[in-house]
Design a protein around this motif. Structure first.
Motif, PDB file in Angstrom:
ATOM      1  N   UNK A   1       0.840  -1.208   0.000  1.00  0.00           N
ATOM      2  CA  UNK A   1       0.000   0.000   0.000  1.00  0.00           C
ATOM      3  C   UNK A   1       0.868   1.249   0.000  1.00  0.00           C
ATOM      4  N   UNK A   2       1.942   1.232   0.771  1.00  0.00           N
ATOM      5  CA  UNK A   2       2.851   2.389   0.810  1.00  0.00           C
ATOM      6  C   UNK A   2       3.520   2.585  -0.542  1.00  0.00           C
ATOM      7  N   UNK A   3       3.878   1.482  -1.179  1.00  0.00           N
ATOM      8  CA  UNK A   3       4.497   1.583  -2.501  1.00  0.00           C
ATOM      9  C   UNK A   3       3.521   2.151  -3.527  1.00  0.00           C
ATOM     10  N   UNK A   4       2.245   1.755  -3.425  1.00  0.00           N
ATOM     11  CA  UNK A   4       1.241   2.281  -4.341  1.00  0.00           C
ATOM     12  C   UNK A   4       1.008   3.768  -4.126  1.00  0.00           C
ATOM     13  N   UNK A   5       1.079   4.206  -2.871  1.00  0.00           N
ATOM     14  CA  UNK A   5       0.904   5.640  -2.584  1.00  0.00           C
ATOM     15  C   UNK A   5       2.103   6.440  -3.056  1.00  0.00           C
ATOM     16  N   UNK A   6       3.265   5.838  -3.080  1.00  0.00           N
ATOM     17  CA  UNK A   6       4.483   6.555  -3.456  1.00  0.00           C
ATOM     18  C   UNK A   6       4.475   6.959  -4.922  1.00  0.00           C
ATOM     19  N   UNK A   7       3.904   6.137  -5.775  1.00  0.00           N
ATOM     20  CA  UNK A   7       3.905   6.442  -7.207  1.00  0.00           C
ATOM     21  C   UNK A   7       3.148   7.738  -7.499  1.00  0.00           C
ATOM     22  N   UNK A   8       1.886   7.901  -7.044  1.00  0.00           N
ATOM     23  CA  UNK A   8       1.209   9.181  -7.286  1.00  0.00           C
ATOM     24  C   UNK A   8       1.919  10.350  -6.611  1.00  0.00           C
ATOM     25  N   UNK A   9       2.491  10.120  -5.434  1.00  0.00           N
ATOM     26  CA  UNK A   9       3.210  11.192  -4.745  1.00  0.00           C
ATOM     27  C   UNK A   9       4.408  11.645  -5.580  1.00  0.00           C
ATOM     28  N   UNK A  10       5.103  10.696  -6.189  1.00  0.00           N
ATOM     29  CA  UNK A  10       6.228  11.057  -7.056  1.00  0.00           C
ATOM     30  C   UNK A  10       5.755  11.864  -8.255  1.00  0.00           C
ATOM     31  N   UNK A  11       4.637  11.439  -8.844  1.00  0.00           N
ATOM     32  CA  UNK A  11       4.091  12.169  -9.999  1.00  0.00           C
ATOM     33  C   UNK A  11       3.659  13.563  -9.598  1.00  0.00           C
ATOM     34  N   UNK A  12       3.042  13.686  -8.419  1.00  0.00           N
ATOM     35  CA  UNK A  12       2.623  14.996  -7.929  1.00  0.00           C
ATOM     36  C   UNK A  12       3.838  15.885  -7.726  1.00  0.00           C
ATOM     37  N   UNK A  13       4.877  15.333  -7.125  1.00  0.00           N
ATOM     38  CA  UNK A  13       6.109  16.100  -6.922  1.00  0.00           C
ATOM     39  C   UNK A  13       6.679  16.596  -8.237  1.00  0.00           C
ATOM     40  N   UNK A  14       6.696  15.731  -9.246  1.00  0.00           N
ATOM     41  CA  UNK A  14       7.189  16.125 -10.568  1.00  0.00           C
ATOM     42  C   UNK A  14       6.319  17.228 -11.160  1.00  0.00           C
ATOM     43  N   UNK A  15       4.999  17.111 -10.990  1.00  0.00           N
ATOM     44  CA  UNK A  15       4.086  18.128 -11.526  1.00  0.00           C
ATOM     45  C   UNK A  15       4.283  19.456 -10.816  1.00  0.00           C
ATOM     46  N   UNK A  16       4.467  19.399  -9.502  1.00  0.00           N
ATOM     47  CA  UNK A  16       4.688  20.644  -8.764  1.00  0.00           C
ATOM     48  C   UNK A  16       5.985  21.308  -9.190  1.00  0.00           C
ATOM     49  N   UNK A  17       7.030  20.514  -9.386  1.00  0.00           N
ATOM     50  CA  UNK A  17       8.305  21.081  -9.823  1.00  0.00           C
ATOM     51  C   UNK A  17       8.183  21.680 -11.217  1.00  0.00           C
ATOM     52  N   UNK A  18       7.448  21.014 -12.095  1.00  0.00           N
ATOM     53  CA  UNK A  18       7.294  21.500 -13.463  1.00  0.00           C
ATOM     54  C   UNK A  18       6.439  22.757 -13.524  1.00  0.00           C
ATOM     55  N   UNK A  19       5.523  22.926 -12.565  1.00  0.00           N
ATOM     56  CA  UNK A  19       4.603  24.050 -12.601  1.00  0.00           C
ATOM     57  C   UNK A  19       5.030  25.246 -11.779  1.00  0.00           C
ATOM     58  N   UNK A  20       6.280  25.276 -11.338  1.00  0.00           N
ATOM     59  CA  UNK A  20       6.726  26.406 -10.509  1.00  0.00           C
ATOM     60  C   UNK A  20       6.820  27.680 -11.324  1.00  0.00           C
ATOM     61  N   UNK A  21       6.377  28.750 -10.713  1.00  0.00           N
ATOM     62  CA  UNK A  21       6.451  30.061 -11.357  1.00  0.00           C
ATOM     63  C   UNK A  21       7.837  30.664 -11.119  1.00  0.00           C
ATOM     64  N   UNK A  22       8.175  31.707 -11.859  1.00  0.00           N
ATOM     65  CA  UNK A  22       9.456  32.382 -11.618  1.00  0.00           C
ATOM     66  C   UNK A  22       9.581  32.891 -10.173  1.00  0.00           C
ATOM     67  N   UNK A  23       8.462  33.353  -9.593  1.00  0.00           N
ATOM     68  CA  UNK A  23       8.494  33.794  -8.190  1.00  0.00           C
ATOM     69  C   UNK A  23       8.837  32.637  -7.264  1.00  0.00           C
ATOM     70  N   UNK A  24       8.224  31.479  -7.520  1.00  0.00           N
ATOM     71  CA  UNK A  24       8.509  30.307  -6.702  1.00  0.00           C
ATOM     72  C   UNK A  24       9.977  29.889  -6.853  1.00  0.00           C
ATOM     73  N   UNK A  25      10.489  29.938  -8.059  1.00  0.00           N
ATOM     74  CA  UNK A  25      11.889  29.593  -8.307  1.00  0.00           C
ATOM     75  C   UNK A  25      12.812  30.521  -7.518  1.00  0.00           C
ATOM     76  N   UNK A  26      12.489  31.809  -7.529  1.00  0.00           N
ATOM     77  CA  UNK A  26      13.308  32.794  -6.822  1.00  0.00           C
ATOM     78  C   UNK A  26      13.315  32.540  -5.316  1.00  0.00           C
ATOM     79  N   UNK A  27      12.141  32.287  -4.764  1.00  0.00           N
ATOM     80  CA  UNK A  27      12.049  32.031  -3.321  1.00  0.00           C
ATOM     81  C   UNK A  27      12.763  30.729  -2.970  1.00  0.00           C
ATOM     82  N   UNK A  28      12.560  29.691  -3.784  1.00  0.00           N
ATOM     83  CA  UNK A  28      13.227  28.408  -3.532  1.00  0.00           C
ATOM     84  C   UNK A  28      14.740  28.569  -3.598  1.00  0.00           C
TER      85      UNK A  28
END
Length: 87
Positions: free
Chosen positions: A16-43
């Motif tokens: 179950x933990x392994x199954x939850x990890x896959x969507x979490x990884x995809x979400x993380x990738x989507x969040x990284x891909x969708x960062x705005x220039x402001x978010x990049x600057x703050x990060x």
């Protein structure tokens, strides 16, 4: 000196933990891909502060600012809490 993470664990695999990890990884990738220039600057500021020796408590205001910016950016793109587009 070994850490907790270096030692083999006696626990059985948790499918179950392994199954939850896959969507979490995809979400993380989507969040990284969708960062705005402001978010990049703050990060980048957070990274530079930590690299210079700051502790998390020292940069809480930047972390909060990044969270608020990401929330505002998502809202402006029309992304709801369920991950879909608001109608």
């Amino acid at each position: 000196m070994s850490s907790y993470y270096d030692r083999p664990h006696d626990r059985e695999r948790d499918p179950a933990a392994e199954q939850r990890a896959v969507p979490a990884d995809r979400l993380g990738d989507a969040l990284l891909a969708g960062r705005s220039p402001q978010q990049e600057e703050i990060a980048d500021r957070i990274y530079q502060e930590l690299k210079a020796g700051a502790h998390v408590d020292d940069i809480k205001q930047l972390i909060g600012q990044l969270s608020r910016t990401a929330t505002e950016d998502a809202r402006s793109r029309g992304v709801g809490r369920g991950g879909g587009v608001r109608r």
